[in-house]
Enzyme design. Sequence first.
Site, short mmCIF file in Angstrom:
data_model
loop_
_atom_site.label_atom_id
_atom_site.label_comp_id
_atom_site.label_asym_id
_atom_site.label_seq_id
_atom_site.Cartn_x
_atom_site.Cartn_y
_atom_site.Cartn_z
N ARG A 1 0.83 -1.21 0.00
CA ARG A 1 0.00 0.00 0.00
C ARG A 1 0.87 1.26 0.00
O ARG A 1 0.92 2.00 -0.97
CB ARG A 1 -0.95 -0.03 1.21
CG ARG A 1 -2.07 0.98 1.14
CD ARG A 1 -1.68 2.38 1.57
NE ARG A 1 -1.14 2.45 2.92
CZ ARG A 1 -0.57 3.56 3.41
NH1 ARG A 1 -0.46 4.65 2.68
NH2 ARG A 1 -0.06 3.56 4.64
N HIS B 1 5.00 4.60 12.70
CA HIS B 1 5.06 4.51 11.23
C HIS B 1 6.08 5.54 10.76
O HIS B 1 5.76 6.72 10.60
CB HIS B 1 3.65 4.81 10.70
CG HIS B 1 3.49 4.81 9.22
ND1 HIS B 1 2.86 3.80 8.53
CD2 HIS B 1 3.84 5.71 8.27
CE1 HIS B 1 2.83 4.08 7.23
NE2 HIS B 1 3.41 5.25 7.06
N HIS C 1 8.84 7.12 8.19
CA HIS C 1 9.47 7.24 6.87
C HIS C 1 10.93 7.63 7.12
O HIS C 1 11.27 8.16 8.17
CB HIS C 1 8.71 8.27 6.01
CG HIS C 1 7.40 7.73 5.51
ND1 HIS C 1 7.24 7.23 4.24
CD2 HIS C 1 6.20 7.60 6.11
CE1 HIS C 1 6.00 6.81 4.09
NE2 HIS C 1 5.33 7.02 5.22
N CYS D 1 4.37 9.35 0.21
CA CYS D 1 2.98 9.77 0.07
C CYS D 1 2.90 10.76 -1.08
O CYS D 1 3.59 11.78 -1.06
CB CYS D 1 2.47 10.41 1.36
SG CYS D 1 0.78 11.03 1.15
#
Length: 299
Positions: free
Chosen positions: A17, A209, A211, A242
């Site tokens: 995803r 989460h 990055h 994103c």
Amino acid sequence: MVEPVGTDVTIYEVGPRDGLQNEKGLVPVEAKAEFISRLLGAGLPIVEATSFVHPTWVPQLADAAELMNLLGEDGRHLPVLVPNERGLDRALELGLEHIAIFGSATETFAQRNLNRSLDEQFAMFEPTVVRAREAGMDVRAYVSMCWGDPWESAVPVDQVVSVGKRLYDLGASQLSLGDTIGVGTAGAVGTLLDAFNEAGLADDVLAVHFHDTYGQALANAYAAYQHGVRTFDASAGGLGGCPYAESATGNLATEDLVWMFRGLGVETGVDLGQLVETSLWMAEVLGKPSVSRVVQALG
Ligand code: HMG
Ligand code: MG
């Protein structure tokens, strides 16, 4: 919340995803299904499969229904991103059991990512979560821009906690704290976790989460582990980003996280060799090498 048995930590794999939503080229749906099957085969307990968002907003994942149909029964328990009731309807039609809503801690990202103001996002999520729960679904909530925002710079801790708690209180089983643009550092991770704990959200309902834009994702994961968090989002091969967040690069690579936990004697349930093979295969599909240092070292 999906609870794997016999591991010390839970790795929540987001490669199919978060990873593939950011790829320039379109990955064939059969390759996506194989990617997910291989990740599950490598022992990853949770694999976020795709998003039921507006197809023109994220064309890379416009094949969400086709993918879930291809996966069949194996895909039913996999979480998918859902922003609104329209997305929920699509997930319900396929008999899916886990969804994830995704809110923003900042006004600008709420506008850019969801076409809603900070406040309006709750009006979109609330009926979505109510209906999902009535249908017996499990709901995860994400809150983005927890450690910084490209348009608003530093984001006040109180604001992140207030938005995150509101999202969680809609009826989620877990809140994932997103460092969408990878600017967080280990000390700030502890500060935010402390603030959530004080607001009543203990580490066992939180996930992190990260990055890896500034190369801090692994250090941040270690800080969160030391604090008491036990669910870690990561992306095979370090894929990710994103499309609506300037300067968001890949997620923390799952291989790097597994390597660190292996060194700590922390059981993840993941077969590192199989995972590396999977990322090498996906790198061929994408036509570019993996950014994961562990994939490069072992590949
Ligand atoms: P909107 O344009 O405001 O939508 O987009 P709307 O509610 O006004 O509806 C307009 C039309 O779109 C309607 O059709 C709806 O039916 C349709 P019409 O009546 O005009 O024919 N529509 C949909 N169609 C299919 N699926 C849907 C859907 N929703 C509406 N779900 C919307 C609002 C939220 C839909 C849009 O902004 C959107 O899709 N945004 C998603 C952006 C995204 O996916 N970003 C990446 C994921 S977030 C992320 O990566 C961060 C994370 O990793 C954590 C971190 O790193 O921090 C999670
Ligand atoms: Mg992300």
